[in-house]
Design an enzyme around this catalytic site. Structure first.
Site, mmCIF file in Angstrom:
data_model
loop_
_atom_site.group_PDB
_atom_site.id
_atom_site.type_symbol
_atom_site.label_atom_id
_atom_site.label_comp_id
_atom_site.label_asym_id
_atom_site.label_seq_id
_atom_site.Cartn_x
_atom_site.Cartn_y
_atom_site.Cartn_z
ATOM 1 C CE LYS A 1 -2.890 0.827 3.524
ATOM 2 N NZ LYS A 1 -3.808 1.702 4.276
ATOM 3 C CB SER A 2 3.855 2.229 1.988
ATOM 4 O OG SER A 2 3.291 2.075 3.257
ATOM 5 N NE ARG B 1 6.168 6.620 0.932
ATOM 6 C CZ ARG B 1 5.267 6.352 1.888
ATOM 7 N NH1 ARG B 1 4.222 5.592 1.595
ATOM 8 N NH2 ARG B 1 5.416 6.832 3.107
ATOM 9 N NE ARG C 1 -5.445 8.211 11.159
ATOM 10 C CZ ARG C 1 -4.827 7.394 10.312
ATOM 11 N NH1 ARG C 1 -5.493 6.882 9.288
ATOM 12 N NH2 ARG C 1 -3.563 7.085 10.487
ATOM 13 C CB SER D 1 5.464 9.862 11.797
ATOM 14 O OG SER D 1 4.481 9.949 10.768
ATOM 15 C CG ASP E 1 0.637 0.249 9.486
ATOM 16 O OD1 ASP E 1 0.091 0.976 10.343
ATOM 17 O OD2 ASP E 1 1.036 0.677 8.397
ATOM 18 C CE LYS F 1 -0.231 3.808 12.619
ATOM 19 N NZ LYS F 1 0.389 4.143 11.316
#
EC number: 2.5.1.19
Length: 433
Positions: free
Chosen positions: A22-23, A27, A122, A166, A314, A341
């Protein structure tokens, strides 16, 4: 509101390929859009979060074609984005909204970012603060969505010490740094996933990484290249734990991303005594991949090393399930980030474990879990629409003698659209209703 009905089974087996990372999918869309030339992506995650990013850049005038997990992006360069006609709705995706904020802070046009009910709760101050130091002008709802970003600001590079580890904040500042005058440097208190740095280098942008300090200078260009997205280790983690705790299991997960900033779940499970091995290690597009074999094991409780927490942030909810099936006590500290989260993952997991009869104690920055036996749940477990909570408790069904009901599983498709199909293929028994 959809729910999982998960029934216990005795054995798991099979060779599985979980969806793309997903990350990296996020990107690849962002940087492909800002590059000069055509970027071709294979293995793109077709989950709602990544698609939110894709749609946002289409709304800013970028031509993007998608055929299943293959995506073609006709890059517009760093200064080719156009003002969207409406606010950009990023759904449930914290990664999308935080990273895009860094890009939009430097554009000539005004923009507005919003999201769903969960994302709207959030904290966004963690990106607003460094972007404001760079010269951005951003209005928020007391540090939360919606964000209104004023265009036409000349950004300047800053040296910024991250208050908490982060990857989202780091990446946001680096993306703003592409447009900033001078050098932008970020110092991390602990390592976090480095997909942004790796992809920037792949696109020909000079990024200096020296231990925990990452620097780049604004004003250069990105040049398109082909991106192959490996399988997501965060999605693979559910099957790593499932095979570890199932009475009888032998599973192989193929082509999983083993980027060293993401392998905390492997290290933690090995410390717990998991029967887990890696093979066929290779490098594609700057990212490391391997096939992972996991067989049943008797896990033991451990004190999770704090340095592994950012590398498994995660995956911690499903590690809680592993801890519940382990012999002895597992202690987690240094995980305050879990509280902000998609849900307060520490409290929500603790509540679900209590329903299953697992003794636990919530700490300010973690949890203590006493391994035990799952009892018959008296009520349904609430996931609070958090995809990782939903899938974690589905995995717990492997060690239950009774059917588990998990409510609010609709967001599983944001990160793992074929989770139920793949889980049942391996031998699990999950029905979504």
């Amino acid at each position: 509101m959809s729910k999982f009905i998960a029934k216990p089974v005795n054995s798991l087996s099979g060779c599985l390929k979980v969806p793309g990372d997903k990350s990296i999918s996020h990107r690849s869309i962002m940087l492909g859009a800002l590059a000069n030339g055509i970027t071709k992506i294979s293995g793109f995650l077709e989950g709602e979060d990544a698609l939110s990013t894709l749609k946002a850049f289409q709304a800013m005038g970028v031509k993007i074609e998608r055929n299943g997990d293959k995506v073609t992006i006709y890059g517009v360069g760093l200064n080719g984005l156009k003002k969207p006609l409406t606010p950009l709705d990023l759904g449930n995706s914290g990664t999308s909204i935080r990273l895009i904020s860094g890009i939009l802070a430097a554009q000539a046009f005004d923009s507005e970012l919003c999201g769903d009910e969960s994302l709207s709760k959030r904290p966004m101050g963690r990106v607003i603060n460094p972007l404001t130091k760079m010269g951005a002008v951003i209005e928020s709802n007391d540090g939360k969505l919606p964000l209104k970003i004023k265009g036409g600001q000349a950004l300047k590079g800053i040296h910024y010490d991250l208050p908490v580890a982060s990857a989202q904040v780091k990446s946001c500042v680096l993306l703003a740094g592409l447009y900033a005058q001078g050098e932008t440097c970020i110092k991390e208190p602990a390592p976090t996933r480095d997909h942004t740095e790796r992809m920037l280098k792949g696109l020909g942008y000079k990024v200096d990484v020296n231990k925990n300090k990452i620097c780049l200078t604004g004003g250069a260009q990105l040049n398109a290249f082909a991106i192959q997205v490996p399988s997501d280790i965060s999605s693979a983690a559910f099957f790593m734990v499932a095979a570890s705790i199932a009475p009888k299991a032998d599973i192989i997960l193929t082509g999983v991303n083993i980027n060293p900033t993401r392998t905390g779940v492997i290290d933690i499970l090995k410390l717990m005594g998991a029967n887990l091995s890696l093979s066929n290690e290779r490098k594609i597009g700057g990212e490391l991949l391997a096939d992972i074999r996991i067989q049943s094991a008797q896990l033991k409780g451990i004190c999770i090393p704090e340095e592994l927490v950012p590398l498994a942030i995660d995956e911690l909810p499903v590690i809680f399930i592993a801890a519940s099936c382990a012999k002895g006590e597992t202690i987690l500290t240094g995980a305050k980030e879990l509280r902000v989260k998609e849900s307060d993952r520490i409290q929500v997991m603790a509540d679900g474990l209590s329903i299953l009869g697992i003794e636990n104690e919530v700490l300010e920055d973690g949890i203590k879990i006493q391994g035990g036996v799952f009892s018959k749940p008296s009520i349904a477990i609430k996931s609070y629409h958090d995809h990782r909570i939903s899938m974690s408790f589905a995995v717990a069904s492997l060690r239950c003698q009774y059917t588990i009901e998990i409510e609010g599983v609709d967001n599983v498709k944001t990160s793992f659209p074929n989770f139920v199909e793949l889980a049942n293929f391996s031998g699990m028994n999950i029905v979504e209703i």
